[in-house]
Design a protein around this motif. Structure first.
Motif, PDB file in Angstrom:
ATOM      1  N   SER A 145       0.781  -1.230   0.000  1.00 35.29           N
ATOM      2  CA  SER A 145       0.000   0.000   0.000  1.00 35.29           C
ATOM      3  C   SER A 145       0.814   1.282   0.000  1.00 35.29           C
ATOM      4  CB  SER A 145      -0.986   0.032   1.179  1.00 35.29           C
ATOM      5  OG  SER A 145      -2.009   0.967   0.911  1.00 35.29           O
ATOM      6  N   SER A 146       1.930   1.321  -0.708  1.00 31.80           N
ATOM      7  CA  SER A 146       2.646   2.564  -0.979  1.00 31.80           C
ATOM      8  C   SER A 146       2.585   2.833  -2.478  1.00 31.80           C
ATOM      9  CB  SER A 146       4.116   2.471  -0.535  1.00 31.80           C
ATOM     10  OG  SER A 146       4.202   2.407   0.870  1.00 31.80           O
ATOM     11  N   LEU A 147       2.162   4.051  -2.844  1.00 30.65           N
ATOM     12  CA  LEU A 147       2.045   4.441  -4.234  1.00 30.65           C
ATOM     13  C   LEU A 147       2.813   5.717  -4.485  1.00 30.65           C
ATOM     14  CD1 LEU A 147      -1.035   3.241  -3.338  1.00 30.65           C
ATOM     15  CD2 LEU A 147      -1.335   3.509  -5.787  1.00 30.65           C
ATOM     16  N   VAL A 148       3.124   5.971  -5.754  1.00 30.93           N
ATOM     17  CA  VAL A 148       3.877   7.155  -6.140  1.00 30.93           C
ATOM     18  C   VAL A 148       3.112   7.867  -7.245  1.00 30.93           C
ATOM     19  CG1 VAL A 148       5.251   5.991  -7.919  1.00 30.93           C
ATOM     20  CG2 VAL A 148       6.202   7.960  -6.706  1.00 30.93           C
ATOM     21  N   ARG A 149       3.318   9.169  -7.345  1.00 30.69           N
ATOM     22  CA  ARG A 149       2.670   9.923  -8.407  1.00 30.69           C
ATOM     23  C   ARG A 149       3.496  11.140  -8.850  1.00 30.69           C
ATOM     24  NH1 ARG A 149       1.048  11.863 -12.828  1.00 30.69           N
ATOM     25  NH2 ARG A 149       0.026  13.860 -12.708  1.00 30.69           N
ATOM     26  N   SER A 150       4.117  11.886  -7.906  1.00 31.51           N
ATOM     27  CA  SER A 150       4.679  13.210  -8.201  1.00 31.51           C
ATOM     28  C   SER A 150       6.200  13.200  -8.225  1.00 31.51           C
ATOM     29  CB  SER A 150       4.192  14.225  -7.164  1.00 31.51           C
ATOM     30  OG  SER A 150       2.782  14.240  -7.103  1.00 31.51           O
ATOM     31  N   ARG A 151       6.761  14.246  -8.830  1.00 32.13           N
ATOM     32  CA  ARG A 151       8.217  14.382  -8.922  1.00 32.13           C
ATOM     33  C   ARG A 151       8.817  14.660  -7.543  1.00 32.13           C
ATOM     34  NH1 ARG A 151       6.283  18.669 -11.198  1.00 32.13           N
ATOM     35  NH2 ARG A 151       6.793  17.905 -13.272  1.00 32.13           N
ATOM     36  N   PRO A 152      10.102  14.372  -7.372  1.00 29.82           N
ATOM     37  CA  PRO A 152      10.744  14.574  -6.075  1.00 29.82           C
ATOM     38  C   PRO A 152      11.253  15.995  -5.888  1.00 29.82           C
ATOM     39  CG  PRO A 152      12.303  13.578  -7.562  1.00 29.82           C
ATOM     40  CD  PRO A 152      11.010  13.692  -8.323  1.00 29.82           C
ATOM     41  N   VAL A 153      11.691  16.268  -4.659  1.00 31.92           N
ATOM     42  CA  VAL A 153      12.432  17.475  -4.334  1.00 31.92           C
ATOM     43  C   VAL A 153      13.847  17.057  -3.966  1.00 31.92           C
ATOM     44  CG1 VAL A 153      10.423  18.811  -3.611  1.00 31.92           C
ATOM     45  CG2 VAL A 153      11.627  17.404  -1.935  1.00 31.92           C
ATOM     46  N   TYR A 154      14.787  17.995  -4.087  1.00 31.72           N
ATOM     47  CA  TYR A 154      16.205  17.684  -3.897  1.00 31.72           C
ATOM     48  C   TYR A 154      16.765  18.475  -2.717  1.00 31.72           C
ATOM     49  CZ  TYR A 154      15.898  15.568  -8.526  1.00 31.72           C
ATOM     50  OH  TYR A 154      15.546  14.795  -9.601  1.00 31.72           O
TER      51      TYR A 154
END
Length: 349
Positions: A145-154
Motif C-alpha cells: 500500500s505505498s504508491l507514487v505519483r509526483s516528482r521529487p524534491v532535492y
C-alpha cells in the motif's frame, strides 16, 4: 537566457494513436542535458494484466517525441522481483546528482491499488537501458500500500525526497527520502509521514526558496476541494492543511515554481468528473490564485493526471491523459500564459 516576449503555444502527441488501447498517469522530467523524458503506463485498460510502463524522449526544438520504449511489464517484473505480480501502475522518473536516472513504479501483488508495492530501477545512460527492478521495503504489514505519483524534491546534501502516499484503510501522504550513490546504487532510504488528515493523498511538493515549501493535496473527502499546507523548514514540519476554493474531484494535480517565482498549477476545474483541465497561477507562494487558460473541456470525457516541468529556455511543458486514449503534450512560454491568464483572483486561502 532572456525570456521570450512573443507568445508561443504548441500541442503535440506524446503517445502514438492505437499504440495501446488505454494509457494513463504520465510524468515528465527534465534530463541534465536538456531533453525531456516522460513515463506512463498503458494496456487494454487500467489494472489489466497486460499493462506495461513506457518511456519516450523529446529534444527541445524537435517536432515529435521518440517512439515509446517498453521498459517493464508484468511478466518481466515477476522475474526481476522474484514474486507474483498482478498488474503495474503509476511511475515516476527523475535524475540524481551522480548522473543516474531513477524509475520508481507501482506493482500490485494482490487486490487493487491498496495491495501494491514500490519498486526501483536505475539507468546509467539517461534511460536508454535500465537495470533490474528492486523492491523497496517500506511497510511492516506485508510491505503493501505505498504508491507514487509526483516528482521529487532535492536536498542540498544529495538526498532526494519523493512524495508518495498510503492507500490501505486510511489514506495519507508520505515522503520517501532516498540517498543515492554513484552507479545506480542506493545507500539508504527512509520513510516519513507527512502531517495531514486522512483521505488526503498524492502530495505535490513545491520548493519556494529560503527553506519554504508548498504542499498540495488531492482530497478524497466530500468537500471536493484542493488543500494546501506550508513548511518553513524544508518540509520537516508543516502547517495544518487549509481548504481552498479550487475544486478537486478526487483527482491528481501538479504544480511547479517557474523561474520568475510564480507557481503554476494544473488541475481539474470541477467538483466532480475530470472533463475540464485548467491552469492557475499564484504570485504569492500558493496563498491566492488567478485563473488561467482551460486546456481541455469536453463533457463526459477524461483529461487528467497532469505533469508540469519548465525547461532551460523557460518553455513550460504539460503532459496529461487525453480521454484515456493518448498522452498529450502542450508546450508554451510565459508570454502565452500571461496573455491567457485573467487578472481577477480565483481563490483566496
Amino acid at each position: 537566457m532572456a525570456p521570450e516576449t512573443l507568445p508561443y503555444h504548441r500541442e503535440r502527441w506524446l503517445s502514438p494513436a492505437g499504440y495501446t488501447r488505454s494509457v494513463h498517469c504520465s510524468m515528465v522530467s527534465l534530463l541534465p542535458g536538456g531533453d525531456l523524458i516522460a513515463a506512463w503506463y498503458g494496456g487494454q485498460r487500467e489494472g489489466s494484466g497486460d499493462v506495461a510502463v513506457f518511456t519516450a524522449r523529446w529534444t527541445p526544438g524537435g517536432e515529435s517525441w521518440s517512439q515509446p520504449q517498453r521498459v517493464i511489464d508484468r511478466e518481466q517484473a515477476q522475474v526481476e522481483l522474484d514474486r507474483p505480480v498482478k498488474k503495474l501502475g503509476n511511475t515516476v522518473v527523475f535524475p540524481d546528482r551522480h548522473g543516474t536516472l531513477w524509475m520508481v513504479y507501482v506493482s500490485v501483488m494482490v487486490g487493487g491499488w491498496s495491495g501494491c508495492s514500490l519498486n526501483v530501477k536505475a539507468s546509467l545512460d539517461n534511460g536508454q537501458t535500465w537495470g533490474e527492478s528492486r523492491r523497496l521495503s517500506l511497510n511492516p504489514y506485508m510491505n503493501l500500500s505505498s504508491l507514487v505519483r509526483s516528482r521529487p524534491v532535492y536536498a542540498s546534501d544529495g538526498r532526494i525526497g519523493l512524495p508518495i502516499y498510503h492507500e490501505m484503510a486510511l489514506k495519507y501522504p508520505q515522503v520517501l527520502w532516498l540517498e543515492p550513490e554513484p552507479r545506480g546504487r542506493l545507500r539508504d532510504y527512509e520513510l516519513r509521514r507527512l502531517p495531514a488528515e486522512s483521505e488526503l493523498l498524492q502530495p505535490v511538493l513545491v520548493p519556494l526558496g529560503q527553506d519554504r515549501m508548498l504542499m498540495l493535496l488531492r482530497d478524497g473527502r466530500p468537500e471536493r476541494t484542493l488543500r494546501v499546507a506550508f513548511s518553513r523548514d524544508n518540509g520537516w514540519t508543516w502547517s495544518p492543511t487549509a481548504q481552498t476554493s479550487l475544486p478537486n474531484p478526487d483527482a491528481a494535480v501538479d504544480a511547479v515554481r517557474l523561474r520568475d517565482g510564480r507557481i503554476l498549477l494544473a488541475y481539474n476545474d470541477a467538483s466532480s468528473g475530470r472533463d475540464s483541465l485548467r491552469l492557475a497561477v499564484s504570485t504569492d507562494a500558493g496563498s491566492t490564485w488567478q485563473p488561467g487558460p482551460v486546456l481541455e473541456h469536453e463533457p463526459k470525457r477524461e483529461f487528467s493526471y497532469p505533469s508540469i516541468v519548465e525547461d532551460a529556455r523557460g518553455r513550460i511543458h504539460v503532459t496529461y491523459t487525453w480521454r484515456r486514449e493518448r498522452i498529450k503534450h502542450i508546450e508554451f512560454n510565459a508570454a502565452w500564459l500571461d496573455q491567457a491568464t485573467r487578472p481577477t483572483a480565483l481563490v483566496q486561502r
